[in-house]
Scaffold this active site. Structure first.
Site, PDB file in Angstrom:
ATOM      1  N   SER A 198       0.799  -1.232   0.000  1.00  0.00           N
ATOM      2  CA  SER A 198       0.000   0.000   0.000  1.00  0.00           C
ATOM      3  C   SER A 198       0.827   1.275   0.000  1.00  0.00           C
ATOM      4  O   SER A 198       0.307   2.359   0.269  1.00  0.00           O
ATOM      5  CB  SER A 198      -0.929  -0.006   1.220  1.00  0.00           C
ATOM      6  OG  SER A 198      -0.184  -0.217   2.410  1.00  0.00           O
ATOM      7  N   GLU A 199       2.107   1.183  -0.341  1.00  0.00           N
ATOM      8  CA  GLU A 199       3.000   2.343  -0.229  1.00  0.00           C
ATOM      9  C   GLU A 199       2.553   3.538  -1.052  1.00  0.00           C
ATOM     10  O   GLU A 199       2.759   4.697  -0.662  1.00  0.00           O
ATOM     11  CB  GLU A 199       4.430   1.937  -0.618  1.00  0.00           C
ATOM     12  CG  GLU A 199       5.158   1.090   0.414  1.00  0.00           C
ATOM     13  CD  GLU A 199       4.852  -0.396   0.323  1.00  0.00           C
ATOM     14  OE1 GLU A 199       5.525  -1.193   0.987  1.00  0.00           O
ATOM     15  OE2 GLU A 199       3.908  -0.777  -0.434  1.00  0.00           O
ATOM     16  N   VAL A 200       1.936   3.309  -2.229  1.00  0.00           N
ATOM     17  CA  VAL A 200       1.527   4.447  -3.070  1.00  0.00           C
ATOM     18  C   VAL A 200       0.502   5.327  -2.366  1.00  0.00           C
ATOM     19  O   VAL A 200       0.381   6.514  -2.696  1.00  0.00           O
ATOM     20  CB  VAL A 200       0.965   3.983  -4.433  1.00  0.00           C
ATOM     21  CG1 VAL A 200       2.074   3.425  -5.308  1.00  0.00           C
ATOM     22  CG2 VAL A 200      -0.169   2.996  -4.279  1.00  0.00           C
TER      23      VAL A 200
END
Length: 261
Positions: A133-135
């Site tokens: 989920s880094e974006v």
């Protein structure tokens, strides 16, 4: 108390990430303790297999909030050094000379997915959830990317890297992130069966088989060092960028980043 518990039973070592109160999220201590334990096991001729798991309800939720807060305020150079430590952990797990099993007892997010991908075999409880989920924070899964792509392939990685979506254990199985899913109360039995299978192989042959498979896939430990350095520089640059700062600040403050307003 150590952030990682190392126990042995016969020829099998178990590494348990032991921060259940924060869902075994990464901080400096966990990264250092897990790397040190992996290095220790690599040198131990009495260890035939290594099981990696998490204490409590989760496998690993990725980055610790307080750790992220510190990194958000750190310089690009400090962020690069921090990312290189995480990259070394992933690299050492990937190339550990012993067979490794990820016992995925619960959620695995971000770097937790990287740990799963770096293990030779992964078994997940059916209720486990996964995400890259880094974006959503204005970042990318930089240092874990070679290992995740190696596990699930480029096509699947492209979707999951850019959507940041949460996916279930059944999808993790379908894309190759895990090899098997079982009911939570059957997880230990499934791991035990795998350990028994591994015990039938020659330890030297297994180490060479692992090196062979990785090498045929185009991955060597020496080659990964330069890739890891580049990826550490990338995530450091993004953490101090305007969008990265916006995303991290919004996440830590439980607010919406600019791009969602």
């Amino acid at each position: 108390m150590s952030a990682v518990e190392l126990s042995r039973s016969g020829h099998v070592a178990r590494l348990t990430m032991n921060r259940p109160e924060v869902h075994n999220a990464f901080d400096d201590a966990l990264i250092a303790d897990l790397t040190a334990a992996i290095d220790e096991l690599d040198r131990d001729p009495g260890v035939r297999a290594v099981v990696l798991t998490g204490a409590g309800a989760s496998f690993s939720a990725g980055a610790d909030l307080n750790w992220m807060r510190g990194m958000a305020q750190a310089s690009e150079d400090d962020n690069r050094a921090d990312s290189q430590r995480l990259a070394r952990l992933m690299r050492r797990l990937q190339f550990l000379s012993k067979p490794t099993i990820a016992r995925v007892n619960g959620a695995a997010f971000g770097g937790g997915v990287g740990l799963v991908a770096c293990c030779d075999i992964a078994i997940a409880a059916e209720g486990a959830k996964f995400a890259l989920s880094e974006v959503k924070l204005g970042l990318v899964p930089a240092v874990i990317s070679p290992y995740v792509i190696g596990a699930i392939g480029l096509r699947q990685a492209r979707r999951l890297f850019i959507t940041g979506e949460i996916f279930a254990a059944a999808q993790a199985l379908a894309i190759g992130l895990v090899h098997e899913t079982v009911a939570a109360d059957e997880l230990d039995g499934a791991v035990d069966r795998l350990v028994a299978l591994l015990g039938k192989g020659g330890p030297v042959a297994q180490a060479e088989a692992k090196r062979l498979a990785l090498g045929m896939g185009g991955m060597t430990e020496a080659g990964m060092e330069s890739i890891d350095a580049d990826n550490a520089a990338l995530i450091a640059r993004l953490r101090v960028s305007a969008e990265g700062q916006d995303g991290l600040s919004a996440f830590l403050d439980k607010a919406q980043p600019t791009w969602l307003r």
